[in-house]
Enzyme design. Structure first.
Site, PDB file in Angstrom:
ATOM      1  N   CYS A 115     -10.576  47.185  61.861  1.00  0.00           N
ATOM      2  CA  CYS A 115     -12.061  48.450  61.716  1.00  0.00           C
ATOM      3  C   CYS A 115     -11.490  50.594  61.508  1.00  0.00           C
ATOM      4  O   CYS A 115     -12.295  50.346  60.148  1.00  0.00           O
ATOM      5  CB  CYS A 115     -13.060  48.470  62.609  1.00  0.00           C
ATOM      6  SG  CYS A 115     -13.454  46.508  62.623  1.00  0.00           S
ATOM      7  N   HIS A 251     -18.815  54.442  62.265  1.00  0.00           N
ATOM      8  CA  HIS A 251     -17.774  52.984  61.901  1.00  0.00           C
ATOM      9  C   HIS A 251     -19.013  51.828  62.221  1.00  0.00           C
ATOM     10  O   HIS A 251     -20.247  52.239  63.284  1.00  0.00           O
ATOM     11  CB  HIS A 251     -16.921  52.155  63.249  1.00  0.00           C
ATOM     12  CG  HIS A 251     -16.261  51.006  62.901  1.00  0.00           C
ATOM     13  ND1 HIS A 251     -16.603  50.008  61.796  1.00  0.00           N
ATOM     14  CD2 HIS A 251     -16.412  49.950  63.713  1.00  0.00           C
ATOM     15  CE1 HIS A 251     -16.476  49.002  62.009  1.00  0.00           C
ATOM     16  NE2 HIS A 251     -16.083  48.749  63.278  1.00  0.00           N
ATOM     17  N   ASN A 281     -21.083  44.422  60.766  1.00  0.00           N
ATOM     18  CA  ASN A 281     -19.467  45.028  60.844  1.00  0.00           C
ATOM     19  C   ASN A 281     -19.250  44.155  59.710  1.00  0.00           C
ATOM     20  O   ASN A 281     -18.659  43.605  59.572  1.00  0.00           O
ATOM     21  CB  ASN A 281     -19.420  44.309  62.503  1.00  0.00           C
ATOM     22  CG  ASN A 281     -17.858  45.185  61.820  1.00  0.00           C
ATOM     23  OD1 ASN A 281     -17.352  45.920  61.818  1.00  0.00           O
ATOM     24  ND2 ASN A 281     -17.395  46.107  63.620  1.00  0.00           N
TER      25      ASN A 281
HETATM   26  N1  COA Z   1     -27.268  34.799  70.354  1.00  0.00           N
HETATM   27  C1  COA Z   1     -27.835  34.644  71.593  1.00  0.00           C
HETATM   28  N2  COA Z   1     -27.116  34.605  72.737  1.00  0.00           N
HETATM   29  C2  COA Z   1     -26.051  35.366  73.084  1.00  0.00           C
HETATM   30  C3  COA Z   1     -25.160  35.387  71.253  1.00  0.00           C
HETATM   31  C4  COA Z   1     -25.382  34.654  70.139  1.00  0.00           C
HETATM   32  N3  COA Z   1     -25.300  35.574  69.006  1.00  0.00           N
HETATM   33  N4  COA Z   1     -24.310  35.773  71.943  1.00  0.00           N
HETATM   34  C5  COA Z   1     -23.672  35.920  73.439  1.00  0.00           C
HETATM   35  N5  COA Z   1     -25.068  35.469  73.358  1.00  0.00           N
HETATM   36  C6  COA Z   1     -25.506  35.312  74.840  1.00  0.00           C
HETATM   37  C7  COA Z   1     -24.008  35.103  76.396  1.00  0.00           C
HETATM   38  O1  COA Z   1     -23.994  33.968  75.651  1.00  0.00           O
HETATM   39  C8  COA Z   1     -25.053  35.704  77.001  1.00  0.00           C
HETATM   40  O2  COA Z   1     -25.383  34.353  77.502  1.00  0.00           O
HETATM   41  P1  COA Z   1     -25.456  34.106  79.704  1.00  0.00           P
HETATM   42  O3  COA Z   1     -26.269  36.046  79.832  1.00  0.00           O
HETATM   43  O4  COA Z   1     -26.500  33.522  79.726  1.00  0.00           O
HETATM   44  O5  COA Z   1     -24.014  34.133  79.773  1.00  0.00           O
HETATM   45  C9  COA Z   1     -25.505  37.022  76.920  1.00  0.00           C
HETATM   46  O6  COA Z   1     -25.977  36.654  75.043  1.00  0.00           O
HETATM   47  C10 COA Z   1     -25.398  38.280  77.003  1.00  0.00           C
HETATM   48  O7  COA Z   1     -24.191  38.148  76.394  1.00  0.00           O
HETATM   49  P2  COA Z   1     -23.054  39.771  76.647  1.00  0.00           P
HETATM   50  O8  COA Z   1     -21.621  39.535  75.839  1.00  0.00           O
HETATM   51  O9  COA Z   1     -22.661  39.695  78.359  1.00  0.00           O
HETATM   52  O10 COA Z   1     -23.470  40.495  75.022  1.00  0.00           O
HETATM   53  P3  COA Z   1     -23.718  41.817  75.722  1.00  0.00           P
HETATM   54  O11 COA Z   1     -25.241  42.696  75.530  1.00  0.00           O
HETATM   55  O12 COA Z   1     -22.016  42.739  75.550  1.00  0.00           O
HETATM   56  O13 COA Z   1     -23.524  42.210  73.974  1.00  0.00           O
HETATM   57  C11 COA Z   1     -22.016  41.977  71.649  1.00  0.00           C
HETATM   58  C12 COA Z   1     -23.124  41.518  73.034  1.00  0.00           C
HETATM   59  C13 COA Z   1     -20.957  41.842  71.036  1.00  0.00           C
HETATM   60  C14 COA Z   1     -22.800  42.661  70.753  1.00  0.00           C
HETATM   61  C15 COA Z   1     -22.190  43.321  72.393  1.00  0.00           C
HETATM   62  O14 COA Z   1     -21.120  43.367  73.645  1.00  0.00           O
HETATM   63  C16 COA Z   1     -21.203  44.158  71.384  1.00  0.00           C
HETATM   64  O15 COA Z   1     -21.654  44.454  70.515  1.00  0.00           O
HETATM   65  N6  COA Z   1     -19.625  44.621  71.454  1.00  0.00           N
HETATM   66  C17 COA Z   1     -18.663  45.631  70.841  1.00  0.00           C
HETATM   67  C18 COA Z   1     -18.559  44.354  69.212  1.00  0.00           C
HETATM   68  C19 COA Z   1     -17.458  45.087  68.456  1.00  0.00           C
HETATM   69  O16 COA Z   1     -18.398  46.469  68.402  1.00  0.00           O
HETATM   70  N7  COA Z   1     -16.398  44.973  67.692  1.00  0.00           N
HETATM   71  C20 COA Z   1     -16.226  45.599  66.723  1.00  0.00           C
HETATM   72  C21 COA Z   1     -15.661  46.766  67.280  1.00  0.00           C
HETATM   73  S1  COA Z   1     -14.699  47.030  65.850  1.00  0.00           S
END
Ligand code: COA
Length: 324
Positions: A115, A251, A281
């Site tokens: 990225c 980003h 993204n």
């Molecule tokens: N739709 C619905 N539920 C979802 C889901 C989706 N697309 N993806 C995950 N979940 C669920 C999970 O299974 C979890 O369920 P549980 O609580 O029953 O176990 C719950 O949502 C929470 O998941 P979690 O991973 O803790 O959520 P979060 O608040 O951390 O958000 C991201 C997830 C990926 C959006 C967040 O962590 C994020 O943006 N991280 C950075 C990613 C990024 O920027 N990557 C690229 C960098 S360049």
């Protein structure tokens, strides 16, 4: 004598025609518009058509930047293209784009910093221009990241999109890019990666196992902390206070990460370019897409100070402080 600064002369971008909204995703993935919007800020993403490549989007974005600059491709003497989804293994996508633009003969190569690819490419091109090795450069960030998405994996498939952005850089006695900061730490590889390559990684899984693996919550935490330190470092390298910034062009991975960085800089969200809602993204495409959007919508004006930053797989992180 080599110019003191490199300057962005013009910008361009390209997005695939097909738009996939959160509501569309709800039809085949166990997710909801509410979940995606509240966790990431994403509302929709563009998806490359069958046969539409990173090189296609790059060529279009670059041609638009050249047109806006009023510069012929034959005048370009350097092309640096940030991507982690090249058309083919070699030649580099930069070489493919060079030929299609008609800039044959100049140096052309890809940079893979995930990225952070565009900001890395900008940092590299800036140095070529400052040392007098190039006079006019095309810097491109482009991806077709949805090609390595497993649409059954809701944790990742809702996050990414395809697109490309480009800038024309030129030597100048006026600022220009004040500072670029490029970093990496390969120690975090397992948190965000695609394990399949040429030398290693092929499996019997569908698509040879090519798919993005991400520990979202851990990536989130490292990204916020790292970007906090990066923006401080960049302002210090460029000799500027946060109060002198007109725009943050971050980003576009997650609105909550963007808000955290803006808060750290004491900037209101009115001074932040946000396109993650429209593009999701797009990895190396995200910063130049946001920049082109900001320029063409009339938000970013000549003479304003911009801070560009990115964070991605590697981990890599990079920034540029510049006067537009
Ligand atoms: N739709 C619905 N539920 C979802 C889901 C989706 N697309 N993806 C995950 N979940 C669920 C999970 O299974 C979890 O369920 P549980 O609580 O029953 O176990 C719950 O949502 C929470 O998941 P979690 O991973 O803790 O959520 P979060 O608040 O951390 O958000 C991201 C997830 C990926 C959006 C967040 O962590 C994020 O943006 N991280 C950075 C990613 C990024 O920027 N990557 C690229 C960098 S360049």
């Amino acid at each position: 004598m080599a110019p003191i600064y490199s300057r962005i002369v013009a910008t361009g971008s390209a997005l695939p025609e097909r738009v996939l909204t959160n509501a569309d995703l709800e039809k085949f993935v166990d997710t909801s518009d509410e979940w995606i919007r509240s966790r990431t800020g994403i509302r929709q993403r563009h998806i490359a058509a069958d046969g539409e490549t990173t090189g296609d989007l790059s060529t279009l974005a670059a041609q638009r930047a050249l047109d806006a600059a009023g510069i012929k491709a034959s005048e370009i003497d350097l092309i640096v293209l940030g991507t982690t989804t090249p058309d083919i293994i070699f030649p580099s996508t930069a070489c493919l784009v060079q030929h299609r633009l008609g800039a044959n003969g100049c140096a052309a190569f890809d940079v893979n910093a995930a990225c952070s690819g565009f900001v890395y490419a900008l940092g590299v091109a800036d140095k070529f221009i400052k040392t007098g090795s190039a006079k006019k450069a095309l810097v491109i960030g482009a991806e077709t990241l949805t090609r390595m998405i497993d649409w059954n994996e809701r944790e990742t498939c809702v996050l990414f999109g395809d697109g490309a952005g480009a800038v024309v850089l030129e030597g100048s006695s006026e600022p220009g890019i004040y500072a670029t900061c490029l970093h990496a730490d390969g120690g975090h590889k397992e948190l965000l990666y695609n394990p399949v390559g040429v030398s290693a990684g092929f499996t019997d899984e569908p698509n040879h196992g090519v798919r993005i693996r991400m520990a979202g919550r851990e990536v989130f935490k490292v990204a916020v902390k790292t970007l906090d330190a990066l923006v401080e470092e960049t302002l210090s390298a460029g000799g500027m206070d946060a109060a002198q910034l007109d725009w943050l062009i971050p980003h576009q991975a997650n609105l909550r990460i963007i808000e955290a960085t803006a808060k750290r800089l004491n900037m209101s969200m009115e001074q932040v370019i946000v396109t993650v809602d429209q593009h999701a993204n797009t990895s190396a495409g995200s910063v130049p897409l946001a920049l082109d959007h900001a320029v063409r919508s009339g938000k970013v004006k000549r003479g304003q100070n911009l801070l560009l930053e990115a964070f991605g797989g590697g981990f890599t992180w990079a920034s540029a402080l510049l006067r537009y």
